[in-house]
Design an enzyme around this catalytic site. Structure first.
Site, PDB file in Angstrom:
ATOM      1  N   HIS A 138       0.935  -1.417   0.420  1.00  0.00           N
ATOM      2  CA  HIS A 138      -0.297  -0.078   0.315  1.00  0.00           C
ATOM      3  C   HIS A 138       0.868   0.950  -0.259  1.00  0.00           C
ATOM      4  O   HIS A 138       0.931   1.852  -0.504  1.00  0.00           O
ATOM      5  CB  HIS A 138      -0.733  -0.276   1.044  1.00  0.00           C
ATOM      6  CG  HIS A 138      -1.936   0.759   1.671  1.00  0.00           C
ATOM      7  ND1 HIS A 138      -3.311   1.228   0.945  1.00  0.00           N
ATOM      8  CD2 HIS A 138      -1.919   2.137   1.709  1.00  0.00           C
ATOM      9  CE1 HIS A 138      -3.903   2.158   1.108  1.00  0.00           C
ATOM     10  NE2 HIS A 138      -2.859   2.911   1.499  1.00  0.00           N
ATOM     11  N   GLU A 139       2.084   1.448   0.841  1.00  0.00           N
ATOM     12  CA  GLU A 139       2.793   2.792   1.358  1.00  0.00           C
ATOM     13  C   GLU A 139       3.455   3.024   0.366  1.00  0.00           C
ATOM     14  O   GLU A 139       4.050   3.611  -0.663  1.00  0.00           O
ATOM     15  CB  GLU A 139       3.264   2.253   2.405  1.00  0.00           C
ATOM     16  CG  GLU A 139       2.841   2.325   3.854  1.00  0.00           C
ATOM     17  CD  GLU A 139       1.730   4.000   3.733  1.00  0.00           C
ATOM     18  OE1 GLU A 139       2.057   4.379   2.489  1.00  0.00           O
ATOM     19  OE2 GLU A 139       0.437   3.261   4.207  1.00  0.00           O
ATOM     20  N   HIS A 180       1.263   4.451  -2.585  1.00  0.00           N
ATOM     21  CA  HIS A 180       1.616   6.079  -2.324  1.00  0.00           C
ATOM     22  C   HIS A 180       3.846   6.525  -2.962  1.00  0.00           C
ATOM     23  O   HIS A 180       3.100   8.026  -3.745  1.00  0.00           O
ATOM     24  CB  HIS A 180       1.774   6.038  -0.783  1.00  0.00           C
ATOM     25  CG  HIS A 180      -0.298   6.611  -0.931  1.00  0.00           C
ATOM     26  ND1 HIS A 180      -0.694   6.516  -1.315  1.00  0.00           N
ATOM     27  CD2 HIS A 180      -0.715   5.395   0.507  1.00  0.00           C
ATOM     28  CE1 HIS A 180      -1.967   7.141  -0.237  1.00  0.00           C
ATOM     29  NE2 HIS A 180      -1.766   5.960   0.462  1.00  0.00           N
ATOM     30  N   GLU A 202      -4.474   7.656  -3.566  1.00  0.00           N
ATOM     31  CA  GLU A 202      -4.767   6.699  -2.415  1.00  0.00           C
ATOM     32  C   GLU A 202      -5.360   5.505  -3.282  1.00  0.00           C
ATOM     33  O   GLU A 202      -5.075   4.271  -3.252  1.00  0.00           O
ATOM     34  CB  GLU A 202      -6.506   7.416  -1.729  1.00  0.00           C
ATOM     35  CG  GLU A 202      -6.695   5.741  -0.872  1.00  0.00           C
ATOM     36  CD  GLU A 202      -5.756   5.654   0.464  1.00  0.00           C
ATOM     37  OE1 GLU A 202      -4.923   6.730   1.040  1.00  0.00           O
ATOM     38  OE2 GLU A 202      -5.572   4.066   1.075  1.00  0.00           O
TER      39      GLU A 202
HETATM   40 ZN    ZN Z   1      -2.930   5.233   1.814  1.00  0.00          ZN
END
Ligand code: ZN
Length: 510
Positions: free
Chosen positions: A271-272, A275, A301
């Site tokens: 997830h990170e 980003h 996101e």
């Molecule tokens: Zn996030």
């Protein structure tokens, strides 16, 4: 005549240069603050707080003063009546928006909000520990009042919740967000019911056990290597609440390792990565202006959810990645890719906590918060009614009722930060992730085969070309339209979850 024109063009260039250097100074101050915040979360000793709070507060007022100075307003006025190219127009549009908002709110109110939120945090924490909503209620009341006042300064004629939402998502209107969230609620509630009624027996214990932190870290680095993270412009550290931060030259990832939750550390790292990978794809030569900055929260996101859900929770990914995981953890020897896939996608029955939710139920947690905070800001719901409203909605949408407020309306930090209007961007991000993934596959063909081979550059190349390199050149609806040929909508997300979960849980009706 020709000379006059040449002269006025060069004056225009001088004005733009002066404007751009002011904008770059503001960006440098904010980016420096970002490094200090990273340091505070990741490596600063506990006793460093008093000095760090002062440093950050000084940087924040320096950047506020630079932005709201009369010179900035004069430069904006002058540029708006001159001939600008497409890039300059975009930079002026973005800075104008921030300038108008920041100059419309009196400094005393900004100071009061920041003092109230600083004090709210420990009050919320204590109320949660004591499971005592009453303790937090007066503070929440005050925060709601201040947010209404804040919105009223920015635009007294607009729905205050819409004004607050626009702080996080400036170009997606609230009606669009509301329509999408309602659609998610109406379609996901019956889908989750069907999943819960299903007799399908998923293998959910593939990652049961305890796993050493150092080995987990090695595996997180393997995952980042595999996905193509640029270690010359990034690093991996741990933080209690994982985040990523930085610029296109230095975009850092944090994650967390819990001995009981190997899968959680892998999905959180991916997830990170999503980003940070977005940040790294912003153009180098746009650094310091909005052209080199990420679009807002929903687009950010969408990048993390795309990598986490569409890649990291796919069958193909586990076929590829499980052998790597087995090298770090030989105890996974008997786990099959299918079992790993099922464990990564199980829908939980006991769904009280947002941050522990699965890909499907997650959105109902968001819908509940959205409905409550919208009614709070509108004055349709009293603070004292929040716990009951919360519990009723959990029962209605998710079939569970929290026994305590600690597991209910006190679970999230956001309201204690004075953040109202933030939650919807989480769901909008997932919805956009599905839309982008579908558009990328339309353009480049299915990615499954490549993912199975550990080849991610096709997908990332599409994202670089259609999203990352544009920075804030286009507004969010323009960016989405150019990338996908369509406006933001829930169809691709609903198609994705219906197909995935009907297959996993043998649901005939979907
Ligand atoms: Zn996030």
């Amino acid at each position: 005549m020709a000379t006059d024109q040449a002269q006025s063009e060069s004056e225009g260039t001088d004005t733009y240069d002066a404007f751009e250097s002011r904008v770059e100074r503001i960006a440098n101050v904010s980016n420096a603050a970002g490094v200090l915040q990273w340091d505070q979360e990741v490596v600063m000793p506990d006793e460093g707080t008093p000095a760090r709070a002062k440093q950050l507060s000084t940087l924040s007022s320096v950047s506020h003063e630079l932005l709201t100075a009369d010179e900035t307003g004069d430069l904006l006025d002058e540029l708006e009546s001159s001939e600008l190219d497409e890039e300059q127009t975009a930079v002026v549009r973005e800075v104008r928006r921030r300038y108008d908002r920041e100059t419309s709110v009196p400094q005393e109110l900004v100071a009061e909000i920041s003092e109230t939120t600083a004090n709210a945090h420990p009050v919320w924490k204590r109320a949660r520990e004591n499971d005592d909503f009453e303790e937090f209620a007066p503070t929440l009341e005050k925060l709601v009042e201040l947010q209404r006042e804040y919105a009223n300064h920015i635009d007294p004629d607009e729905d205050p919740y819409a004004v607050l939402f626009a702080d996080y998502e400036p170009y997606i209107d609230l009606e669009t967000a509301e329509r999408i969230l309602e659609r998610l609620r109406d379609e996901l509630v019956p889908l989750i019911d069907a999943v819960q009624d299903s007799d399908a027996d998923l293998e959910t214990d593939a990652f049961a056990g305890t796993f050493d932190d150092d080995d987990q870290e090695a595996l997180a680095r393997d995952a980042l290597d595999a996905l193509g993270y640029d270690w010359d412009r990034g690093r991996l550290d741990t933080a209690p609440h994982p985040f990523s931060t930085g610029t296109q030259f230095d975009a850092r990832v944090t994650t967390r390792f819990d001995p009981d939750d190997l899968l959680g550390s892998i999905t959180s790292t991916i997830h990170e990565f999503g980003h940070a990978n977005y940040t790294l794809g912003l153009p180098d030569d746009g650094y310091g202006t909005p052209l080199g900055e990420a679009r807002d929260l929903s687009v950010h996101e969408s990048q993390s959810r795309l990598w986490e859900n569409h890649v990291g929770r796919s069958r193909a990914f586990w076929e590829y990645f499980l052998p790597t995981a087995r090298e770090r953890f030989p105890e996974l020897e008997s786990v099959t890719p299918e079992a790993a896939y099922e464990a990564a996608n199980q829908v939980y029955d006991d769904n009280l906590i947002r941050t522990e939710a699965d890909e499907l139920t997650y959105h109902l947690h968001i819908v509940i918060r959205f409905e409550i905070e919208r009614d709070l800001i509108a004055g349709d719901l009293d603070v004292s009614e929040v716990p009951d409203a919360w519990n009723d909605k959990y029962e209605e949408y998710l079939g569970v009722r929290p026994d305590t407020d600690a597991e209910g309306c006190l679970q999230d930090i956001h309201w204690s930060h004075g953040s109202f209007g933030y939650f919807p961007t989480y769901s909008l991000g997932s919805v956009l992730a599905a839309q982008l993934y579908a558009a990328a596959e339309d353009d480049r063909g299915e990615f499954n085969e490549q993912i199975r081979e550990g080849e991610f550059s096709g997908l990332n190349g599409w994202l670089r070309e259609n999203i990352h390199r544009h920075g804030k050149r286009y507004t969010t609806p323009e960016l989405i339209e150019r990338a996908t040929g369509d406006e933001l909508g829930a169809d691709p997300f609903l198609a994705h979850v219906k197909s995935k979960y009907s297959d996993l849980y043998d649901l005939d009706e979907y």
